[in-house]
Design a protein around this motif. Structure first.
Motif, PDB file in Angstrom:
ATOM      1  N   UNK A 230       4.043  -3.870  13.537  1.00  0.00           N
ATOM      2  CA  UNK A 230       2.728  -3.876  12.906  1.00  0.00           C
ATOM      3  C   UNK A 230       2.203  -5.284  12.652  1.00  0.00           C
ATOM      4  N   UNK A 231       0.871  -5.422  12.763  1.00  0.00           N
ATOM      5  CA  UNK A 231       0.210  -6.642  12.306  1.00  0.00           C
ATOM      6  C   UNK A 231       0.134  -6.580  10.782  1.00  0.00           C
ATOM      7  N   UNK A 232      -0.080  -7.714  10.121  1.00  0.00           N
ATOM      8  CA  UNK A 232      -0.212  -7.668   8.655  1.00  0.00           C
ATOM      9  C   UNK A 232      -1.346  -6.753   8.188  1.00  0.00           C
ATOM     10  N   UNK A 233      -2.470  -6.753   8.909  1.00  0.00           N
ATOM     11  CA  UNK A 233      -3.609  -5.922   8.509  1.00  0.00           C
ATOM     12  C   UNK A 233      -3.302  -4.431   8.649  1.00  0.00           C
ATOM     13  N   UNK A 234      -2.646  -4.075   9.733  1.00  0.00           N
ATOM     14  CA  UNK A 234      -2.256  -2.682   9.943  1.00  0.00           C
ATOM     15  C   UNK A 234      -1.277  -2.257   8.847  1.00  0.00           C
ATOM     16  N   UNK A 235      -0.270  -3.096   8.582  1.00  0.00           N
ATOM     17  CA  UNK A 235       0.726  -2.792   7.547  1.00  0.00           C
ATOM     18  C   UNK A 235       0.051  -2.620   6.187  1.00  0.00           C
ATOM     19  N   UNK A 236      -0.855  -3.524   5.859  1.00  0.00           N
ATOM     20  CA  UNK A 236      -1.560  -3.437   4.571  1.00  0.00           C
ATOM     21  C   UNK A 236      -2.290  -2.094   4.461  1.00  0.00           C
ATOM     22  N   UNK A 237      -2.961  -1.700   5.508  1.00  0.00           N
ATOM     23  CA  UNK A 237      -3.700  -0.438   5.504  1.00  0.00           C
ATOM     24  C   UNK A 237      -2.741   0.751   5.294  1.00  0.00           C
ATOM     25  N   UNK A 238      -1.605   0.728   5.979  1.00  0.00           N
ATOM     26  CA  UNK A 238      -0.615   1.806   5.846  1.00  0.00           C
ATOM     27  C   UNK A 238      -0.065   1.854   4.423  1.00  0.00           C
ATOM     28  N   UNK A 239       0.316   0.689   3.891  1.00  0.00           N
ATOM     29  CA  UNK A 239       0.866   0.652   2.530  1.00  0.00           C
ATOM     30  C   UNK A 239      -0.147   1.137   1.494  1.00  0.00           C
ATOM     31  N   UNK A 240      -1.410   0.814   1.681  1.00  0.00           N
ATOM     32  CA  UNK A 240      -2.444   1.304   0.757  1.00  0.00           C
ATOM     33  C   UNK A 240      -2.531   2.824   0.793  1.00  0.00           C
ATOM     34  N   UNK A 241      -2.454   3.409   1.985  1.00  0.00           N
ATOM     35  CA  UNK A 241      -2.497   4.867   2.113  1.00  0.00           C
ATOM     36  C   UNK A 241      -1.278   5.513   1.451  1.00  0.00           C
ATOM     37  N   UNK A 242      -0.110   4.921   1.656  1.00  0.00           N
ATOM     38  CA  UNK A 242       1.123   5.469   1.070  1.00  0.00           C
ATOM     39  C   UNK A 242       1.067   5.393  -0.448  1.00  0.00           C
ATOM     40  N   UNK A 243       0.606   4.259  -0.984  1.00  0.00           N
ATOM     41  CA  UNK A 243       0.510   4.102  -2.442  1.00  0.00           C
ATOM     42  C   UNK A 243      -0.461   5.127  -3.034  1.00  0.00           C
ATOM     43  N   UNK A 244      -1.589   5.337  -2.372  1.00  0.00           N
ATOM     44  CA  UNK A 244      -2.570   6.313  -2.873  1.00  0.00           C
ATOM     45  C   UNK A 244      -2.012   7.730  -2.827  1.00  0.00           C
ATOM     46  N   UNK A 245      -1.349   8.079  -1.727  1.00  0.00           N
ATOM     47  CA  UNK A 245      -0.786   9.425  -1.601  1.00  0.00           C
ATOM     48  C   UNK A 245       0.269   9.691  -2.678  1.00  0.00           C
ATOM     49  N   UNK A 246       1.119   8.698  -2.922  1.00  0.00           N
ATOM     50  CA  UNK A 246       2.209   8.867  -3.885  1.00  0.00           C
ATOM     51  C   UNK A 246       1.810   8.543  -5.321  1.00  0.00           C
ATOM     52  N   UNK A 247       0.549   8.135  -5.499  1.00  0.00           N
ATOM     53  CA  UNK A 247       0.033   7.809  -6.834  1.00  0.00           C
ATOM     54  C   UNK A 247       0.925   6.790  -7.543  1.00  0.00           C
ATOM     55  N   UNK A 248       1.237   5.739  -6.824  1.00  0.00           N
ATOM     56  CA  UNK A 248       2.038   4.657  -7.400  1.00  0.00           C
ATOM     57  C   UNK A 248       1.206   3.379  -7.363  1.00  0.00           C
ATOM     58  N   UNK A 249       1.495   2.468  -8.292  1.00  0.00           N
ATOM     59  CA  UNK A 249       0.746   1.206  -8.250  1.00  0.00           C
ATOM     60  C   UNK A 249       1.072   0.442  -6.972  1.00  0.00           C
ATOM     61  N   UNK A 250       0.066  -0.010  -6.276  1.00  0.00           N
ATOM     62  CA  UNK A 250       0.327  -0.714  -5.023  1.00  0.00           C
ATOM     63  C   UNK A 250       0.918  -2.095  -5.272  1.00  0.00           C
ATOM     64  N   UNK A 251       1.984  -2.392  -4.570  1.00  0.00           N
ATOM     65  CA  UNK A 251       2.586  -3.727  -4.552  1.00  0.00           C
ATOM     66  C   UNK A 251       2.485  -4.199  -3.100  1.00  0.00           C
ATOM     67  N   UNK A 252       1.263  -4.221  -2.629  1.00  0.00           N
ATOM     68  CA  UNK A 252       0.979  -4.374  -1.209  1.00  0.00           C
ATOM     69  C   UNK A 252       1.370  -5.749  -0.675  1.00  0.00           C
ATOM     70  N   UNK A 253       1.020  -6.801  -1.385  1.00  0.00           N
ATOM     71  CA  UNK A 253       1.265  -8.147  -0.860  1.00  0.00           C
ATOM     72  C   UNK A 253       2.740  -8.376  -0.567  1.00  0.00           C
ATOM     73  N   UNK A 254       3.601  -8.014  -1.504  1.00  0.00           N
ATOM     74  CA  UNK A 254       5.046  -8.195  -1.315  1.00  0.00           C
ATOM     75  C   UNK A 254       5.566  -7.309  -0.184  1.00  0.00           C
ATOM     76  N   UNK A 255       5.078  -6.087  -0.105  1.00  0.00           N
ATOM     77  CA  UNK A 255       5.513  -5.172   0.960  1.00  0.00           C
ATOM     78  C   UNK A 255       5.116  -5.704   2.332  1.00  0.00           C
TER      79      UNK A 255
END
Length: 189
Positions: free
Chosen positions: A30-55
């Motif tokens: 994955x590119x960083x932008x693609x990964x960021x988009x995926x992590x945002x979707x996962x965080x929203x689905x699981x209702x967890x606070x996003x820690x996107x930058x570190x991920x």
């Protein structure tokens, strides 16, 4: 980000990676932008606070193993992975370009199962086989880690059958290029 740290350790121990994916570009590609988009979707689905930058940072760090020595990668994906609109088109265009470049690495083998191909197996879900010692299957709610020899053998057979249906090298890159051109035409009118 906790899972990305765990994967760094697992991947450091693994020599041969075999993965079948049917829904999204795998993290190692994955590119960083693609990964960021995926992590945002996962965080929203699981209702967890996003820690996107570190991920995202850790996911990009994991990709360093693609360029080292002593590791082999064989990834088979369905054409659907290239065509699902799970990111905005401009992100997917850059992602497809990265996939093209990665597909030329010496230790990397990429197979794509085209839509038009009659296949032997139903692509129920994606999975990873690490050194014939561990099979990992991700679900919405959990990650399955299969270690029993009969389970590993089943997934090895399934992977081999999927790989037999895939196109490789220039034929795989042709599918990526065609998808990229189609997406570019849509994006740029």
């Amino acid at each position: 980000h906790v899972r990305q740290r765990e994967l760094l350790d697992l991947e450091a121990e693994t020599t041969i990676f075999r993965g079948f994916v049917c829904a999204a570009i795998p993290g190692l590609l994955q590119t960083p932008e693609y990964a960021r988009h995926i992590f945002e979707k996962i965080a929203a689905l699981n209702r967890v606070p996003p820690e996107i930058d570190e991920a995202v940072h850790l996911r990009m760090q994991r990709q360093e193993i693609l360029y080292g020595t002593g590791k082999e990668f064989h990834i088979v994906m369905t054409e659907a992975v290239l065509r699902y609109s799970i990111t905005p088109p401009e992100i997917m265009l850059r992602q497809l370009e990265k996939l093209l470049v990665t597909s030329t690495l010496r230790n990397f083998r990429l197979g794509i199962i085209p839509f038009a191909k009659s296949i032997d197996e139903i692509p129920w879900h994606g999975f990873w086989i690490d050194d014939d010692r561990l099979v990992t299957v991700e679900t919405f709610a959990a990650e399955l880690r299969l270690t029993h020899p009969s389970e590993i053998e089943l997934y090895n057979r399934t992977f081999d059958r999927m790989a037999q249906n895939a196109l490789y090298d220039d034929q795989a890159r042709h599918i990526i290029l065609h998808t990229n051109q189609t997406l570019g035409s849509i994006l740029h009118g």
